[in-house]
Write a protein that holds these residues in place. Structure first.
Motif, PDB file in Angstrom:
ATOM      1  N   GLN A  36     -32.817  21.373  35.647  1.00 16.50           N
ATOM      2  CA  GLN A  36     -33.419  22.105  36.757  1.00 16.50           C
ATOM      3  C   GLN A  36     -34.566  21.314  37.388  1.00 16.50           C
ATOM      4  OE1 GLN A  36     -32.141  24.725  38.256  1.00 16.50           O
ATOM      5  NE2 GLN A  36     -30.512  24.615  36.732  1.00 16.50           N
ATOM      6  N   ILE A  37     -35.347  20.641  36.565  1.00 19.01           N
ATOM      7  CA  ILE A  37     -36.439  19.816  37.089  1.00 19.01           C
ATOM      8  C   ILE A  37     -35.871  18.679  37.931  1.00 19.01           C
ATOM      9  CG2 ILE A  37     -38.254  18.190  36.432  1.00 19.01           C
ATOM     10  CD1 ILE A  37     -38.899  20.087  34.085  1.00 19.01           C
ATOM     11  N   ALA A  38     -34.794  18.067  37.464  1.00 18.38           N
ATOM     12  CA  ALA A  38     -34.182  16.973  38.207  1.00 18.38           C
ATOM     13  C   ALA A  38     -33.621  17.440  39.551  1.00 18.38           C
ATOM     14  CB  ALA A  38     -33.084  16.327  37.370  1.00 18.38           C
ATOM     15  N   CYS A  39     -33.251  18.702  39.661  1.00 18.44           N
ATOM     16  CA  CYS A  39     -32.682  19.237  40.900  1.00 18.44           C
ATOM     17  C   CYS A  39     -33.732  19.684  41.910  1.00 18.44           C
ATOM     18  CB  CYS A  39     -31.765  20.414  40.585  1.00 18.44           C
ATOM     19  SG  CYS A  39     -30.247  19.933  39.747  1.00 18.44           S
ATOM     20  N   GLN A  42     -33.869  17.976  45.376  1.00 19.96           N
ATOM     21  CA  GLN A  42     -32.725  18.242  46.244  1.00 19.96           C
ATOM     22  C   GLN A  42     -32.627  19.715  46.642  1.00 19.96           C
ATOM     23  OE1 GLN A  42     -28.989  16.971  44.657  1.00 19.96           O
ATOM     24  NE2 GLN A  42     -27.854  17.488  46.501  1.00 19.96           N
ATOM     25  N   TYR A  43     -32.839  20.623  45.700  1.00 27.14           N
ATOM     26  CA  TYR A  43     -32.611  22.041  45.957  1.00 27.14           C
ATOM     27  C   TYR A  43     -33.888  22.863  46.094  1.00 27.14           C
ATOM     28  CZ  TYR A  43     -27.831  20.867  44.784  1.00 27.14           C
ATOM     29  OH  TYR A  43     -26.589  20.296  44.761  1.00 27.14           O
ATOM     30  N   GLY A  44     -35.036  22.286  45.821  1.00 24.01           N
ATOM     31  CA  GLY A  44     -36.317  22.948  46.048  1.00 24.01           C
ATOM     32  C   GLY A  44     -36.495  24.249  45.302  1.00 24.01           C
ATOM     33  N   ASP A  45     -36.781  25.307  46.082  1.00 23.97           N
ATOM     34  CA  ASP A  45     -37.123  26.604  45.484  1.00 23.97           C
ATOM     35  C   ASP A  45     -35.982  27.209  44.675  1.00 23.97           C
ATOM     36  OD1 ASP A  45     -39.689  26.527  46.367  1.00 23.97           O
ATOM     37  OD2 ASP A  45     -39.454  28.078  47.915  1.00 23.97           O
ATOM     38  N   ASP A  46     -34.747  26.868  45.004  1.00 21.01           N
ATOM     39  CA  ASP A  46     -33.629  27.393  44.222  1.00 21.01           C
ATOM     40  C   ASP A  46     -33.742  26.943  42.767  1.00 21.01           C
ATOM     41  OD1 ASP A  46     -31.070  28.791  43.933  1.00 21.01           O
ATOM     42  OD2 ASP A  46     -30.262  26.773  43.589  1.00 21.01           O
ATOM     43  N   SER A  47     -34.013  25.671  42.558  1.00 22.06           N
ATOM     44  CA  SER A  47     -34.167  25.165  41.186  1.00 22.06           C
ATOM     45  C   SER A  47     -35.444  25.684  40.544  1.00 22.06           C
ATOM     46  CB  SER A  47     -34.177  23.635  41.183  1.00 22.06           C
ATOM     47  OG  SER A  47     -32.908  23.157  41.545  1.00 22.06           O
ATOM     48  N   ARG A  48     -36.498  25.815  41.329  1.00 22.44           N
ATOM     49  CA  ARG A  48     -37.750  26.382  40.798  1.00 22.44           C
ATOM     50  C   ARG A  48     -37.513  27.817  40.335  1.00 22.44           C
ATOM     51  NH1 ARG A  48     -39.792  23.541  45.354  1.00 22.44           N
ATOM     52  NH2 ARG A  48     -41.245  21.896  44.737  1.00 22.44           N
TER      53      ARG A  48
END
Length: 95
Positions: A36-39, A42-48
């Motif tokens: 999730q940290i690696a994403c 690229q995906y911003g708040d979605d991964s957060r």
């Protein structure tokens, strides 16, 4: 007829207290956190949001995936601390 001597004593003081049920808790998987940290770039708040949800960081996490500025900052601080702990060197800190 039942006599008082026939009854088994019962303690009611903790009868309604809920016992903690650990069957619903899942183990924290460092691999999932790393993914999730690696994403995040690229995906911003979605991964957060996924990270915060997985770690159960906030009681008031919006189910629609949006984050407040305070939540976003707290997640980013967690990420920096987590990366520092895993590598023993700061990552992404501007000095």
């Amino acid at each position: 007829m039942i006599e008082d001597d026939d009854l088994v004593p019962f303690e009611f003081s903790d009868f309604w207290d809920e016992e903690e049920d650990d069957t619903d808790t899942q183990p924290i998987e460092p691999d999932y956190i790393d993914r999730q940290i690696a994403c995040i770039p690229q995906y911003g708040d979605d991964s957060r949001w996924r990270l915060a949800s997985y770690l159960d960081m906030f009681a008031d996490l919006n189910p629609d995936g949006s984050l407040s500025n305070e939540q976003r900052e707290a997640i980013d601080n967690f990420v920096l601390g987590y990366q520092y702990k895993m590598t023993n060197q700061p990552i992404g800190l501007d000095k």
